[in-house]
Design an enzyme around this catalytic site. Structure first.
Site, PDB file in Angstrom:
ATOM      1  CB  SER A   1      -0.946  -0.150   1.274  1.00 34.00           C
ATOM      2  OG  SER A   1      -1.981   1.179   1.052  1.00 34.00           O
TER       3      SER A   1
ATOM      4  CD  GLU B   1      -2.461  -2.424  -4.082  1.00 35.49           C
ATOM      5  OE1 GLU B   1      -3.532  -2.382  -3.596  1.00 35.49           O
ATOM      6  OE2 GLU B   1      -1.595  -1.624  -3.240  1.00 35.49           O
TER       7      GLU B   1
ATOM      8  CG  HIS C   1      -5.438  -2.816   0.112  1.00 35.21           C
ATOM      9  ND1 HIS C   1      -4.820  -2.189  -0.818  1.00 35.21           N
ATOM     10  CD2 HIS C   1      -5.459  -1.544   1.098  1.00 35.21           C
ATOM     11  CE1 HIS C   1      -4.141  -1.130  -0.432  1.00 35.21           C
ATOM     12  NE2 HIS C   1      -4.245  -0.655   0.665  1.00 35.21           N
TER      13      HIS C   1
END
Length: 335
Positions: free
Chosen positions: A129, A233, A303
């Site tokens: 992330s 992502e 995630h």
């Protein structure tokens, strides 16, 4: 080909190094450092769980002095968070650095990291992330391979723990294939990959979280995308924002340079209410298909509860028809 912004430098960053720097391997009984380079943690229990998870994997744990600090939404000041990272790289007793969480703020510390020190003391760094900022900076400024995967305070379910052991303890030549999870469905729905454009490609992996990656555009903290396999992502981003970020990658010259694309999960990225929203498949059709490179979506990256641990800077071969990729070379230096 569009003119790239990537060579533009700023701050005190040095020119990107040549070649890749492999971290040393890990063994049970080693000491790992637990740090918070991004957002603060709301519940102290999360930090306790992160430490317990590392101990359950077989490590001793050394915590950064500012692990539980807070300044607004950040885990301490920029200097404090960067200082914890620099100290962990300098500490000879620490064999790996585990990021307790992501969130936001890692990009703020990039100009404060000591990349000469990091080059002299390469070691594993794990997170995902917002930690995308660190992965790309370490590769661009130190040539260091790091690892996109679970954060310390995240889920250490059996899949993630097994990934960790296979990557770091067994040093396996990993083959990344989604888990076949039919459940009670007639045909598989979960963990399904979808080919965007077929074919195979080889190259070094670059990428991570799409939002964080594109926010580094024009900085010296992005590696060269030429011939690379880009993996991406994201989470909680409306499709129009995903479209805008792909436009950024196109305008900065990145998309025209890559050899292949692997898109993981875009969790909670569905179109909102109203008329005329593009869908993610349409965005891939607009931005990826015209590149005529191997590309697929749905890899277990992002995630999600079960995550691949992916070496940023590792050399892989991807098969867009099969929805798989595999390591071609070791990602640790010889012990």
């Amino acid at each position: 080909m569009a003119t790239s912004l990537l060579p533009l430098a700023g701050g005190s960053a040095t020119a990107a190094p040549r070649g890749r720097l492999l971290p040393p391997p890990l063994d049970r009984g080693d000491t790992v450092g637990l740090v918070s380079p991004s957002a603060a943690t709301d519940d102290p229990l999360d930090l306790q769980l992160a430490q317990e998870a590392m101990e359950a994997l077989g490590f001793k744990v050394k915590t950064g002095p500012h692990l539980a600090s807070r300044r607004g939404h950040l885990a301490g000041t920029d200097a404090e968070r960067a200082g914890d990272l620099n100290a962990m790289f300098a500490d000879k007793s620490v064999k790996a650095i585990i990021c307790a969480r992501g969130g936001s703020g890692a990009a703020r510390v990039l100009p404060l990291l000591d990349y000469d020190l990091i080059r002299r003391n390469p070691k594993v760094l794990l997170g995902y992330s917002d930690i995308t900022a660190l992965h790309n900076a370490l590769l661009a400024q130190a040539g260091l391979i790091s690892f996109h995967g679970p954060i310390g305070s995240g889920s250490w379910n059996s899949f993630n723990a097994d990934q960790f052991r296979r990557v770091f303890f067994d040093r396996e030549a990993m083959q990344y294939r989604n888990v076949a999870d039919v459940g009670d469905e007639l045909v598989q729905r979960r963990n399904r990959t979808v080919t965007i454009s077929g074919g195979r490609a080889r190259g070094e992996l670059v990428g991570g979280n799409l939002t964080v990656l594109t926010a580094l555009a024009g900085s010296p903290y992005l590696p060269d995308f030429t011939g690379k396999i880009l993996f991406l992502e994201d989470v909680s981003e409306a499709p129009y924002r995903i479209d805008r970020m792909f436009s950024t990658l196109k305008l900065m010259g990145a998309l025209d340079r890559i050899a292949g694309l692997i898109f993981g999960e875009c969790t909670d990225c569905d179109p909102g209410g109203g008329y005329g929203s593009l869908t993610l498949p349409q965005i891939f059709d607009d931005h990826v298909k015209p590149l005529k490179i191997p590309a697929y979506r749905g890899a277990m990256i992002g995630h999600i509860r079960q995550q691949f641990i992916v070496p940023v800077g590792g050399r892989v071969e991807m098969d867009a028809d099969a929805g798989t990729f595999r390591l071609l070379e070791p990602v640790f230096r010889e012990a």
